[in-house]
Enzyme design. Sequence first.
Site, short mmCIF file in Angstrom:
data_model
loop_
_atom_site.label_atom_id
_atom_site.label_comp_id
_atom_site.label_asym_id
_atom_site.label_seq_id
_atom_site.Cartn_x
_atom_site.Cartn_y
_atom_site.Cartn_z
N GLY A 87 30.13 -12.43 39.65
CA GLY A 87 29.97 -12.09 38.23
C GLY A 87 28.86 -11.10 37.95
O GLY A 87 28.80 -10.53 36.86
N GLU A 88 27.96 -10.90 38.92
CA GLU A 88 26.87 -9.93 38.70
C GLU A 88 27.41 -8.52 38.50
O GLU A 88 28.43 -8.15 39.08
CB GLU A 88 25.94 -9.90 39.91
CG GLU A 88 24.83 -10.90 39.83
CD GLU A 88 23.86 -10.75 41.01
OE1 GLU A 88 23.81 -9.67 41.63
OE2 GLU A 88 23.17 -11.74 41.30
N GLN A 145 20.46 -12.28 13.89
CA GLN A 145 19.29 -13.12 14.21
C GLN A 145 18.03 -12.28 14.08
O GLN A 145 17.31 -12.03 15.04
CB GLN A 145 19.42 -13.68 15.62
CG GLN A 145 20.62 -14.61 15.79
CD GLN A 145 20.70 -15.17 17.19
OE1 GLN A 145 19.71 -15.62 17.76
NE2 GLN A 145 21.90 -15.14 17.76
N ASP A 179 28.80 -11.59 0.24
CA ASP A 179 27.57 -12.39 0.22
C ASP A 179 26.44 -11.50 -0.29
O ASP A 179 26.60 -10.28 -0.44
CB ASP A 179 27.25 -13.02 1.59
CG ASP A 179 27.13 -11.98 2.70
OD1 ASP A 179 26.72 -10.83 2.43
OD2 ASP A 179 27.46 -12.31 3.86
N LYS A 225 27.55 -16.75 -0.98
CA LYS A 225 28.04 -17.48 0.20
C LYS A 225 26.93 -18.33 0.79
O LYS A 225 25.78 -17.94 0.76
CB LYS A 225 28.53 -16.45 1.23
CG LYS A 225 28.88 -17.02 2.59
CD LYS A 225 29.27 -15.90 3.56
CE LYS A 225 28.12 -15.50 4.45
NZ LYS A 225 28.47 -14.50 5.48
N ASP A 256 32.16 -5.46 4.16
CA ASP A 256 31.14 -6.19 4.92
C ASP A 256 30.72 -5.33 6.10
O ASP A 256 31.39 -4.36 6.44
CB ASP A 256 31.71 -7.53 5.41
CG ASP A 256 30.64 -8.60 5.54
OD1 ASP A 256 29.44 -8.24 5.55
OD2 ASP A 256 30.98 -9.79 5.64
N GLY A 293 35.71 -16.04 8.57
CA GLY A 293 35.36 -17.09 7.62
C GLY A 293 34.77 -16.55 6.32
O GLY A 293 35.07 -17.05 5.23
C1 R5P Z 1 26.80 -12.09 7.71
O1 R5P Z 1 25.96 -12.16 6.83
C2 R5P Z 1 27.58 -10.85 8.00
O2 R5P Z 1 27.26 -9.82 7.12
C3 R5P Z 1 29.07 -11.10 7.96
O3 R5P Z 1 29.42 -11.48 6.66
C4 R5P Z 1 29.44 -12.21 8.90
O4 R5P Z 1 28.74 -12.10 10.10
C5 R5P Z 1 30.91 -12.18 9.18
O5 R5P Z 1 31.18 -13.17 10.12
P1 R5P Z 1 32.44 -14.09 9.99
O6 R5P Z 1 33.65 -13.20 10.01
O7 R5P Z 1 32.36 -14.98 11.20
O8 R5P Z 1 32.31 -14.87 8.72
#
Ligand code: R5P
Length: 310
Positions: free
Chosen positions: A40-41, A98, A169, A192, A218, A225
């Site tokens: 796998g390396e 993150q 969101d 959200k 987005d 989700g």
């Molecule tokens: C999160 O704040 C991002 O801007 C996206 O809304 C999110 O990462 C989308 O991920 P998923 O499709 O898993 O909801």
Amino acid sequence: MSRDDLRIVAGPANRVLADTVARELGGEPDPSAVERFPDGELRPWVRDVHGADVYVVQPTGPGGGDSIVALLLLLDACHRAGASRVTAVVPYFGYARQDRRQHGGQAVGARVIADALATAGAERLVVVDPHTPALEALCEIPVEMVTAVPVLAHGLAGTGDGFVVVAPDLGAVKLAERYAALLDTPVAIVRKHRESGSSVHAKELIGDVADRRPIIVDDMISTGGTIEAAAGVLLDHGAIPEIDVAATHGPLVPSAIRRLHALPIRRLLVTDSVAQHDAFAEVHTIAPLLTDTIRRLHEDKPLDDLLIRT
Ligand code: R5P
């Protein structure tokens, strides 16, 4: 070879995109390779880049781990081979979600990846629509954050009256405003709450969507989700059930396709920042954007009109 020589090194995660950029810059597809050992390396090999201005093109997905390791190894190989300057061109920069610890015991993943890129030899980083502009502050090396919003807005153009751009969101509000300015539409915002990596919850809506056609925008779609939750809120508030969706990055997990198929989505637009294999999404290429970015960096010209304006 001298600094006058511009070289594209194509990582394995999205060779088609990297080779297209190389061709658009007047070069040949790059023969660099990343070999995989049976255990796998990974082991990279780059053609002679001594003295050249090198751009390693490799998104951090799909899959995260291997793509990131391949990118780090290619950067190190170019650095050790004596490139005069090494730039990491990371069309999709994973781990940018993150950018801070939400709970004790977590990592600042974006910082870890950024540090690793610099340690491996990247002197500059180019990213497309990162999840957060905080990425720039997290990196020790200069970061150029270019945007694919005009590319996707062009794909959506001609939408006409009766549309509303929707931020799914609060983090997507500025992004939605940029789309709305280009498409000349109003903006609505869904609030959200993320319960886990695969589970989100949305209830509230700010703005008016009744009898309008929504365009949800987005930075990325992973599990789908967020789009599913936003679509539910929009339909509850009387939006027309013909939804357009635009996201720069589509590192879609397999279950996302099923999830999105079940929604009244008319069009789903993504870019090729991550290699796309599913015919469900309409793919708009960012190759010209990356080509223009690299050419200007090589010629020490400003990127102003290509950058995200926050
Ligand atoms: C999160 O704040 C991002 O801007 C996206 O809304 C999110 O990462 C989308 O991920 P998923 O499709 O898993 O909801």
